[in-house]
Design a protein around this motif. Sequence first.
Motif, PDB file in Angstrom:
ATOM      1  N   SER A 120      42.100  36.746  31.656  1.00  0.00           N
ATOM      2  CA  SER A 120      42.747  35.539  31.172  1.00  0.00           C
ATOM      3  C   SER A 120      41.707  34.670  30.476  1.00  0.00           C
ATOM      4  CB  SER A 120      43.367  34.770  32.341  1.00  0.00           C
ATOM      5  OG  SER A 120      42.339  34.249  33.179  1.00  0.00           O
ATOM      6  N   PHE A 121      42.170  33.544  29.926  1.00  0.00           N
ATOM      7  CA  PHE A 121      41.266  32.645  29.225  1.00  0.00           C
ATOM      8  C   PHE A 121      40.864  31.441  30.082  1.00  0.00           C
ATOM      9  CE2 PHE A 121      43.049  35.130  25.883  1.00  0.00           C
ATOM     10  CZ  PHE A 121      42.065  35.202  24.909  1.00  0.00           C
ATOM     11  N   GLU A 122      41.157  31.473  31.386  1.00  0.00           N
ATOM     12  CA  GLU A 122      40.818  30.343  32.238  1.00  0.00           C
ATOM     13  C   GLU A 122      39.304  30.252  32.409  1.00  0.00           C
ATOM     14  OE1 GLU A 122      42.368  30.875  36.132  1.00  0.00           O
ATOM     15  OE2 GLU A 122      41.922  33.010  36.201  1.00  0.00           O
ATOM     16  N   GLN A 123      38.788  29.008  32.446  1.00  0.00           N
ATOM     17  CA  GLN A 123      37.353  28.770  32.563  1.00  0.00           C
ATOM     18  C   GLN A 123      36.943  28.742  34.038  1.00  0.00           C
ATOM     19  OE1 GLN A 123      35.155  28.646  30.182  1.00  0.00           O
ATOM     20  NE2 GLN A 123      36.466  28.591  28.372  1.00  0.00           N
ATOM     21  N   ARG A 124      36.771  29.931  34.616  1.00  0.00           N
ATOM     22  CA  ARG A 124      36.330  30.049  36.006  1.00  0.00           C
ATOM     23  C   ARG A 124      35.125  30.963  36.049  1.00  0.00           C
ATOM     24  NH1 ARG A 124      40.975  32.032  39.718  1.00  0.00           N
ATOM     25  NH2 ARG A 124      39.311  31.695  41.241  1.00  0.00           N
ATOM     26  N   PHE A 125      34.222  30.650  37.011  1.00  0.00           N
ATOM     27  CA  PHE A 125      32.973  31.403  37.097  1.00  0.00           C
ATOM     28  C   PHE A 125      33.229  32.873  37.405  1.00  0.00           C
ATOM     29  CE2 PHE A 125      29.284  32.976  39.493  1.00  0.00           C
ATOM     30  CZ  PHE A 125      28.301  32.795  38.548  1.00  0.00           C
ATOM     31  N   ILE A 126      34.173  33.156  38.310  1.00  0.00           N
ATOM     32  CA  ILE A 126      34.431  34.534  38.694  1.00  0.00           C
ATOM     33  C   ILE A 126      34.952  35.337  37.506  1.00  0.00           C
ATOM     34  CG2 ILE A 126      36.812  34.174  39.427  1.00  0.00           C
ATOM     35  CD1 ILE A 126      34.150  36.434  41.103  1.00  0.00           C
ATOM     36  N   ARG A 127      35.678  34.641  36.597  1.00  0.00           N
ATOM     37  CA  ARG A 127      36.135  35.339  35.398  1.00  0.00           C
ATOM     38  C   ARG A 127      34.965  35.718  34.522  1.00  0.00           C
ATOM     39  NH1 ARG A 127      35.745  34.286  30.041  1.00  0.00           N
ATOM     40  NH2 ARG A 127      36.605  32.201  30.168  1.00  0.00           N
ATOM     41  N   LYS A 128      33.946  34.843  34.449  1.00  0.00           N
ATOM     42  CA  LYS A 128      32.758  35.166  33.649  1.00  0.00           C
ATOM     43  C   LYS A 128      32.008  36.343  34.238  1.00  0.00           C
ATOM     44  CE  LYS A 128      31.487  33.195  30.599  1.00  0.00           C
ATOM     45  NZ  LYS A 128      31.791  33.391  29.158  1.00  0.00           N
ATOM     46  N   VAL A 129      32.006  36.442  35.567  1.00  0.00           N
ATOM     47  CA  VAL A 129      31.339  37.579  36.216  1.00  0.00           C
ATOM     48  C   VAL A 129      32.064  38.871  35.861  1.00  0.00           C
ATOM     49  CG1 VAL A 129      30.767  38.625  38.445  1.00  0.00           C
ATOM     50  CG2 VAL A 129      30.421  36.166  38.084  1.00  0.00           C
ATOM     51  N   LYS A 130      33.376  38.855  36.013  1.00  0.00           N
ATOM     52  CA  LYS A 130      34.165  40.046  35.651  1.00  0.00           C
ATOM     53  C   LYS A 130      33.945  40.404  34.181  1.00  0.00           C
ATOM     54  CE  LYS A 130      37.976  39.186  38.911  1.00  0.00           C
ATOM     55  NZ  LYS A 130      39.434  38.897  39.011  1.00  0.00           N
ATOM     56  N   GLU A 131      33.917  39.404  33.344  1.00  0.00           N
ATOM     57  CA  GLU A 131      33.747  39.628  31.916  1.00  0.00           C
ATOM     58  C   GLU A 131      32.427  40.336  31.630  1.00  0.00           C
ATOM     59  OE1 GLU A 131      32.830  36.528  28.467  1.00  0.00           O
ATOM     60  OE2 GLU A 131      34.878  36.313  29.239  1.00  0.00           O
ATOM     61  N   ALA A 132      31.380  39.935  32.346  1.00  0.00           N
ATOM     62  CA  ALA A 132      30.069  40.563  32.129  1.00  0.00           C
ATOM     63  C   ALA A 132      30.097  42.035  32.523  1.00  0.00           C
ATOM     64  CB  ALA A 132      29.002  39.816  32.924  1.00  0.00           C
ATOM     65  N   PHE A 133      30.674  42.343  33.686  1.00  0.00           N
ATOM     66  CA  PHE A 133      30.714  43.739  34.124  1.00  0.00           C
ATOM     67  C   PHE A 133      31.582  44.596  33.192  1.00  0.00           C
ATOM     68  CE2 PHE A 133      29.487  42.017  38.398  1.00  0.00           C
ATOM     69  CZ  PHE A 133      28.306  42.740  38.522  1.00  0.00           C
ATOM     70  N   ILE A 134      32.724  44.044  32.753  1.00  0.00           N
ATOM     71  CA  ILE A 134      33.599  44.790  31.840  1.00  0.00           C
ATOM     72  C   ILE A 134      32.892  45.013  30.514  1.00  0.00           C
ATOM     73  CG2 ILE A 134      35.770  44.740  30.563  1.00  0.00           C
ATOM     74  CD1 ILE A 134      36.968  43.126  32.875  1.00  0.00           C
ATOM     75  N   THR A 135      32.150  44.005  30.067  1.00  0.00           N
ATOM     76  CA  THR A 135      31.420  44.125  28.807  1.00  0.00           C
ATOM     77  C   THR A 135      30.419  45.268  28.871  1.00  0.00           C
ATOM     78  OG1 THR A 135      31.668  41.779  28.311  1.00  0.00           O
ATOM     79  CG2 THR A 135      29.839  42.935  27.261  1.00  0.00           C
ATOM     80  N   LEU A 136      29.673  45.324  29.970  1.00  0.00           N
ATOM     81  CA  LEU A 136      28.681  46.394  30.110  1.00  0.00           C
ATOM     82  C   LEU A 136      29.357  47.767  30.135  1.00  0.00           C
ATOM     83  CD1 LEU A 136      26.307  44.748  32.740  1.00  0.00           C
ATOM     84  CD2 LEU A 136      25.898  45.044  30.289  1.00  0.00           C
ATOM     85  N   ARG A 137      30.502  47.835  30.811  1.00  0.00           N
ATOM     86  CA  ARG A 137      31.188  49.131  30.875  1.00  0.00           C
ATOM     87  C   ARG A 137      31.727  49.524  29.501  1.00  0.00           C
ATOM     88  NH1 ARG A 137      35.078  50.510  35.867  1.00  0.00           N
ATOM     89  NH2 ARG A 137      33.015  50.501  36.852  1.00  0.00           N
ATOM     90  N   ILE A 138      32.244  48.561  28.763  1.00  0.00           N
ATOM     91  CA  ILE A 138      32.735  48.853  27.406  1.00  0.00           C
ATOM     92  C   ILE A 138      31.601  49.370  26.545  1.00  0.00           C
ATOM     93  CG2 ILE A 138      33.614  47.794  25.295  1.00  0.00           C
ATOM     94  CD1 ILE A 138      35.299  45.950  27.015  1.00  0.00           C
ATOM     95  N   GLU A 139      30.458  48.715  26.615  1.00  0.00           N
ATOM     96  CA  GLU A 139      29.303  49.127  25.800  1.00  0.00           C
ATOM     97  C   GLU A 139      28.829  50.531  26.172  1.00  0.00           C
ATOM     98  OE1 GLU A 139      27.371  47.750  23.374  1.00  0.00           O
ATOM     99  OE2 GLU A 139      28.426  45.857  23.094  1.00  0.00           O
ATOM    100  N   GLN A 140      28.999  50.912  27.440  1.00  0.00           N
ATOM    101  CA  GLN A 140      28.617  52.256  27.864  1.00  0.00           C
ATOM    102  C   GLN A 140      29.577  53.314  27.337  1.00  0.00           C
ATOM    103  OE1 GLN A 140      28.495  51.898  32.138  1.00  0.00           O
ATOM    104  NE2 GLN A 140      26.271  51.587  32.179  1.00  0.00           N
ATOM    105  N   GLU A 141      30.857  52.983  27.292  1.00  0.00           N
ATOM    106  CA  GLU A 141      31.871  53.994  26.995  1.00  0.00           C
ATOM    107  C   GLU A 141      32.226  54.092  25.515  1.00  0.00           C
ATOM    108  OE1 GLU A 141      32.978  56.178  29.064  1.00  0.00           O
ATOM    109  OE2 GLU A 141      31.726  55.304  30.656  1.00  0.00           O
TER     110      GLU A 141
END
Length: 839
Positions: A132-153
């Motif tokens: 989602s686009f909500e400004q929450r810290f946990i969302r930023k954490v998830k975003e970082a992990f998903i970003t790394l996985r996207i870059e790997q795949e």
Amino acid sequence: MRIFKRILLAILALGLVGILVIAGFYWAVKDDLPSVADIRDVRLQTPMQVYAKSGELISQFGEMRRIPLTLDEMPQQMIDAILATEDNRFYEHFGIDPIGVARAFFGLVTTGEIQGGGSTITMQLARNVYLSFEQRFIRKVKEAFITLRIEQELSKDEILELYLNKIAFGQRAYGVGAAAQVYYGKPLKDLTLAQIATIAGLPKAPSTLNPISNPARSKERRRVVLLRMLDEKKISREQFEEAANAPVTARYHGAQIAMSAPYLAEMVRQEMVDRFGEDEAYNGGYRVYTTVNAHMQIAAQQAVMNNLHLYDERHGYRGPVAWLWGKPKDGKKPQQQPATLALTSENQAWQPQQINDYLANQPVIGMTVPAVVTKLGEDSAQLIIKGGEQAALSFANVRWAREYLNEDRQGAAPQTIADVLQAGQHILVRKTDNGWRLAQVPEPSSALVSLNPKDGAVDAIVGGYSFALSQYNRAVQAERQVGSNIKPFLYSAAFDNGFTLASLVNDAPINQWNPGTGVAWRPKNSPDVYEGPMRLRKALAKSKNVVSVRLIRAVGVDTVAEHLQKFGLSPDAIPHNESLSLGSMSMTPMQVARGYAVLANGGHLVNPYFIERVENSDGEVIYEAQPAVACASCADDPSRVTQAPQVISEQNAFLVKQAMNSAVWGGGSWAHKTGWNGTAWRIQRSKPLINNVGRNIAGKTGTTNDVKDTWFSGFTTGIVTSVWVGFDNVERQLGHSSMHPDLDRDEQPISGGEAGAKTALPAWIDFMAEATAYTENNGFDVPPGVSSVRIDLDTGKLSKNNDYSSRFEYFLIGTEPKEFAESNSAPVVFDDEEDGSIF
């Protein structure tokens, strides 16, 4: 050394804590992270598109507008603009911008809220696809992990392509391809640098930077994009200056509809929702190819609308929509309730800009376009038409407008244009070959269905005058009394029960007393004319009602009702009484067309269908129609095609077809004063239709007793079409129109009482004249088991004459007459003097 060891231990401890923190975060969110398969199979939510058989786009359904493109199909300037604006180090970093993350962390520490950060293209893609686009810290954490996985795949090009197809650009446009279409109405490759920069500036804030709703801010944002492209040396200074100073040209463009067929599109939408569910149907990217021929569909819509306007014109003008200024002449008020009655305080003439602003909010319905009369001349009126066009409306295009009094009466013919129009009136006009013509939205409704009789494919379908006016699809939903359209089915039953085309039945009045009700039943012909003993070929062609009553009595109501089921009619819908012979049964135009297809194709019951195939977003065919085909020889090779069931014999269908052919061409000898016309004789006037198919046309009119429903249904070997005209309000009659004294025959070919031959047939003719050019139309071949012998026209017996008193007639082998007509022999006539009938 001791200090160094302590520093090293502190670093290791912090590193270990960092690892543990990261591991803890990962453990906390791992269940919410997408799998590798999910990442490699990111689905673009593309709308469902509906096409004509030959590929013309008919409609598009779905919240998201999307036109997926490969990276190779995107202009390099678009790629450069997005990278320069959103992530100029995209091909260098590993998906996460450390500076952006630090900025977000600092904002969290200082304000307690996430202020921004995570601005790389990969991180935006991660958020857009999975979060989602909500400004929450946990969302930023998830975003970082998903970003790394996207870059790997995924490769960098794959990430960028997905981003450019996925990101929102406002106005429900997702992806650069859709944005180009929505804002500029053309493919992405055809955009100018200024237009590309405008689109590239939208991802930051699609609503507030929108060039349609906020052109000033959009222009400022465009300049920022161009400056960044200039800094990255992707454009020259000259290109920058030209694009930065270009005007804002964006405006909203709908889907590139090549052919509008809204009733058909709605049928497809409902079918797809029923099959796949609403979300999947709208966003699964399905391409649905229908069976309709684009040329035939356009001709069908035009024929229905033109025919309704002709009906409306001969019944009179109901007045302007509204007065905008000036007083109604002679105190008269609009016949219609005005949509808006906007008088100025001074009651002065409006300025052109006021008129244009007013017209911009008025709807275009069907062929009618809103306009305002600004000035009257001696023989014309000056108009401003919606869209700003200024035009002259000639009296020749107004003089039809006698005052509407009711369905049966019209007022005096206007002598001048001032008898009809005044300056200040909001009126409706429609475009014709002779310029703009005064118009009004027709009050009656109409429907048309055209099928391929071989397999039931829908060639064209129209459910009403305007889908914007009413979404009620009369072609498949309106069950209306069919009147004499039922008679071909009744005659088919008669031919299966001993009658022939040459059988004589008494065309004489019926007066049957019903002791239960104390009322006599007196079915009448229309017109109320009786000719005595009549061959069945002629009786069907001339639509003799009392002959049909006598036939159903001879065959039996239950036998006829059972026979009608062979044409695809539900037994529950078939009335079991003699009124069935006069068309008291209710059917939809689709049901009528399906039944007539049995007669056209040699006796096979086909199932109408309108979806030819469905493709998924990858272009794979996931559904393809496998219709049962009317093919007598198919039984020899069932693996080749499915054969439609044979419900009546080919010979029976041929005999009915012959009588329906006489409804068009009549018979007898005009030179010897024995000539006669069938009810569909007006078809003979259509040179284009006759040029296409010759004399191989069969048809039947239909009119209910109270003229609430009118029909014409007919066919060639390649196409069967049914047309209905009537009011949606089943209590209203179609009425009468008197001859207009100032219009010539071409302008008013019809007057008098409305009927199937006058009200529905013209639309059928106009459509078929176009449609038969796109169908295979062969002759009405004589099937095996049918013989032809010369008969006497008066007696139906064999004839030795070779003149106007005889003709060759078709019979099932074995049913030919056995006796020759003699000058003193009496004809064999079926009548039913039982039950109090009078002949």
